[in-house]
Design an enzyme around this catalytic site. Structure first.
Site, PDB file in Angstrom:
ATOM      1  N   LYS A   1     -11.738   1.203  -2.049  1.00  0.00           N
ATOM      2  CA  LYS A   1     -10.683   1.812  -2.863  1.00  0.00           C
ATOM      3  C   LYS A   1     -11.137   1.847  -4.324  1.00  0.00           C
ATOM      4  O   LYS A   1     -11.970   2.654  -4.672  1.00  0.00           O
ATOM      5  CB  LYS A   1      -9.368   1.100  -2.588  1.00  0.00           C
ATOM      6  CG  LYS A   1      -8.895   1.500  -1.183  1.00  0.00           C
ATOM      7  CD  LYS A   1      -7.826   0.654  -0.576  1.00  0.00           C
ATOM      8  CE  LYS A   1      -7.511   1.207   0.816  1.00  0.00           C
ATOM      9  NZ  LYS A   1      -6.878   0.251   1.695  1.00  0.00           N
TER      10      LYS A   1
ATOM     11  N   SER B   1       0.805  -1.228   0.000  1.00  0.00           N
ATOM     12  CA  SER B   1       0.000   0.000   0.000  1.00  0.00           C
ATOM     13  C   SER B   1       0.834   1.271   0.000  1.00  0.00           C
ATOM     14  O   SER B   1       0.373   2.294  -0.477  1.00  0.00           O
ATOM     15  CB  SER B   1      -0.940  -0.012   1.198  1.00  0.00           C
ATOM     16  OG  SER B   1      -0.238  -0.182   2.403  1.00  0.00           O
TER      17      SER B   1
ATOM     18  N   HIS C   1      -5.325  -2.971  -2.736  1.00  0.00           N
ATOM     19  CA  HIS C   1      -4.947  -1.984  -3.755  1.00  0.00           C
ATOM     20  C   HIS C   1      -4.866  -2.553  -5.171  1.00  0.00           C
ATOM     21  O   HIS C   1      -4.686  -1.802  -6.120  1.00  0.00           O
ATOM     22  CB  HIS C   1      -3.624  -1.316  -3.390  1.00  0.00           C
ATOM     23  CG  HIS C   1      -3.735  -0.479  -2.166  1.00  0.00           C
ATOM     24  ND1 HIS C   1      -4.223   0.809  -2.189  1.00  0.00           N
ATOM     25  CD2 HIS C   1      -3.491  -0.758  -0.874  1.00  0.00           C
ATOM     26  CE1 HIS C   1      -4.235   1.292  -0.964  1.00  0.00           C
ATOM     27  NE2 HIS C   1      -3.806   0.358  -0.139  1.00  0.00           N
TER      28      HIS C   1
HETATM   29  C1  LIG Z   1      -6.926   0.059   3.118  1.00  0.00           C
HETATM   30  C2  LIG Z   1      -6.336  -1.249   3.441  1.00  0.00           C
HETATM   31  C3  LIG Z   1      -6.968  -2.128   4.336  1.00  0.00           C
HETATM   32  C4  LIG Z   1      -8.156  -1.723   5.141  1.00  0.00           C
HETATM   33  O1  LIG Z   1      -9.309  -1.687   4.375  1.00  0.00           O
HETATM   34  P1  LIG Z   1     -10.524  -0.787   4.886  1.00  0.00           P
HETATM   35  O2  LIG Z   1     -11.695  -1.301   4.152  1.00  0.00           O
HETATM   36  O3  LIG Z   1     -10.162   0.625   4.565  1.00  0.00           O
HETATM   37  O4  LIG Z   1     -10.616  -1.016   6.362  1.00  0.00           O
HETATM   38  C5  LIG Z   1      -6.419  -3.374   4.510  1.00  0.00           C
HETATM   39  N1  LIG Z   1      -5.304  -3.746   3.864  1.00  0.00           N
HETATM   40  C6  LIG Z   1      -4.658  -2.921   3.026  1.00  0.00           C
HETATM   41  C7  LIG Z   1      -3.426  -3.397   2.333  1.00  0.00           C
HETATM   42  C8  LIG Z   1      -5.154  -1.640   2.789  1.00  0.00           C
HETATM   43  O5  LIG Z   1      -4.508  -0.821   1.995  1.00  0.00           O
END
Ligand SMILES: *Cc1c(COP(=O)(O)O)cnc(C)c1O
Length: 386
Positions: free
Chosen positions: A239, A179, A207
């Site tokens: 995302k 990320s 991602h």
């Molecule tokens: C954003 C993210 C999460 C968390 O997801 P949310 O739905 O925002 O809680 C978990 N793992 C990774 C790698 C992320 O980038």
């Protein structure tokens, strides 16, 4: 007498001294490439809305229609009476899309990781994790009480050495797309090692999902890996999908087990059904509007070739996450502030989100960006990053 428990002033002051203090801007209106922030218009290069679906008319319309049928709140956990036809249909569609037997919705990705890891591992078990994994995977490990063994980023030899001496039940966990770095995990090798050492494999594709693969199936589609290769796949919907929530996909038994045992599934309110309904439309758009992924790739290539010409400190990433390594927290904050003054919103990422000494600008692209906006970013970066 002051109760010293409530002395937050000193640690807060310390964070400021270390350039590690964090604050929020208040943004008005929908997620977009041009944001209204604290009353100013800014060009947004820090959103995870990679495909530009967070305010897509069809996604919004589905949400509104679903509110008419379901109301807003789900009213209860999935196992009580909060599991709606919208949730159920989304799970079936996500399973079909990912080529997995079943999928299970979680309210957030953070909760999915906590729930899955703590359901699958307990005291005495082992968890092997890439050093750059997302915080939610680390916290899942802590919650499970399993022994956490971290290996250097993407170092499969180190992992194999650790696995070779492991006597206990073991789970390998990794981000699919890292990320804060934007690079991919060595998934084929991870799958191979997991099979060789009879370990579980959980890939968090927050991602990559929607962004990678011809259909947007994410990192497993990119590498062509089946449920057998990557038996536990986690993806998020907040995302690239532009909505909210997350899912875990895998074999029938795995999902049944999680329904029984994942505490962040059992003991929390189900997502609003309208969010699930909106995600179903996002899933359609992810598959049909392939131009969004193609456009993203064009923007990324344009940015990388421009940045290379200027000698900017790029990392090895072909995803919409394009970090520029700065190093020092104070310096990255100063640069981010300068960018802000010039009308560009780029997030400064500092420890503890990334290892000490690797503070960076985390630039992200959206299919909604125009080439001229990428060029404008390159122009200001040339001025502020030396
Ligand atoms: C954003 C993210 C999460 C968390 O997801 P949310 O739905 O925002 O809680 C978990 N793992 C990774 C790698 C992320 O980038």
């Amino acid at each position: 007498m002051q109760n010293s428990f409530y002395n937050f002033a000193d640690p807060l002051e310390q964070l400021k001294q270390q350039s590690l203090y964090r604050s929020r801007c208040v943004q008005e209106g929908p997620q977009a490439v041009v944001l209204n922030l604290d009353g100013r218009q800014l060009l947004n290069f820090c959103s995870n809305d990679y495909l530009g679906l967070a305010n897509h008319p069809a996604v919004c319309a589905a949400f509104q229609q679903a509110v008419n049928s379901y109301g807003v709140g789900s009213g209860a956990a999935h196992l009580i009476c909060g599991h709606s036809t919208a949730h159920h249909a989304l799970e079936e569609e996500l399973a079909a899309f990912t080529g997995r037997s079943r999928a299970l919705l979680f309210s957030t990705g953070y909760m999915a990781n906590l729930g899955v890891i703590s359901a699958l591992l307990g005291r005495g078990d082992s968890l092997f994790a890439d050093r750059l994994n997302h915080a939610s995977l680390v916290d899942g490990a802590l919650l499970s009480r399993a022994r956490l063994q971290r290996y250097a980023h993407a170092d499969m030899d180190a992992l194999q050495t650790q696995l070779a001496t492991c006597q206990s039940k073991a789970l390998l966990v990794s981000d699919g797309v890292f990320s804060m770095d934007g690079d991919l995990a060595p998934l084929e090798k991870l799958a191979h090692l997991a099979a060789q050492y009879q370990a579980g494999l959980l890939i968090d594709d927050a991602h990559g999902f929607g962004v990678l693969g011809a259909q947007g199936g994410g990192v497993v589609e990119h590498f062509g890996l089946s449920q057998q290769d990557v038996p536990i796949l986690m993806g998020t919907l907040g995302k690239a999908f532009g909505t909210f929530g997350a899912f875990v996909a895998g074999a029938d038994d795995l999902i049944e087990f999680l329904i029984q045992k994942a505490r962040t599934y059992v003991f929390t309110t189900a997502l609003p059904p309208a969010v699930a309904a909106a995600s179903r439309v996002s899933l359609q758009l992810v598959q049909t509007e392939t131009w969004r992924r193609e456009k993203l790739q064009q923007l990324i290539l344009r940015f990388r070739s421009g940045a290379e010409q200027q000698g900017l400190p790029l990392l090895d990433s072909f995803t919409p996450i394009q970090p520029l390594l700065i190093g020092d927290s104070e310096r990255v904050m100063a640069i981010s502030k300068q960018l802000l003054a010039l009308g560009f919103l780029v997030s400064a990422i500092r420890p503890p989100t990334v290892p000490a000494g690797t503070a960076r600008l985390r630039i992200t692209f959206s299919a909604q960006h125009q080439e001229s906006q990428v060029d404008a970013l390159l122009d200001v970066l040339a001025k502020v990053v030396r």
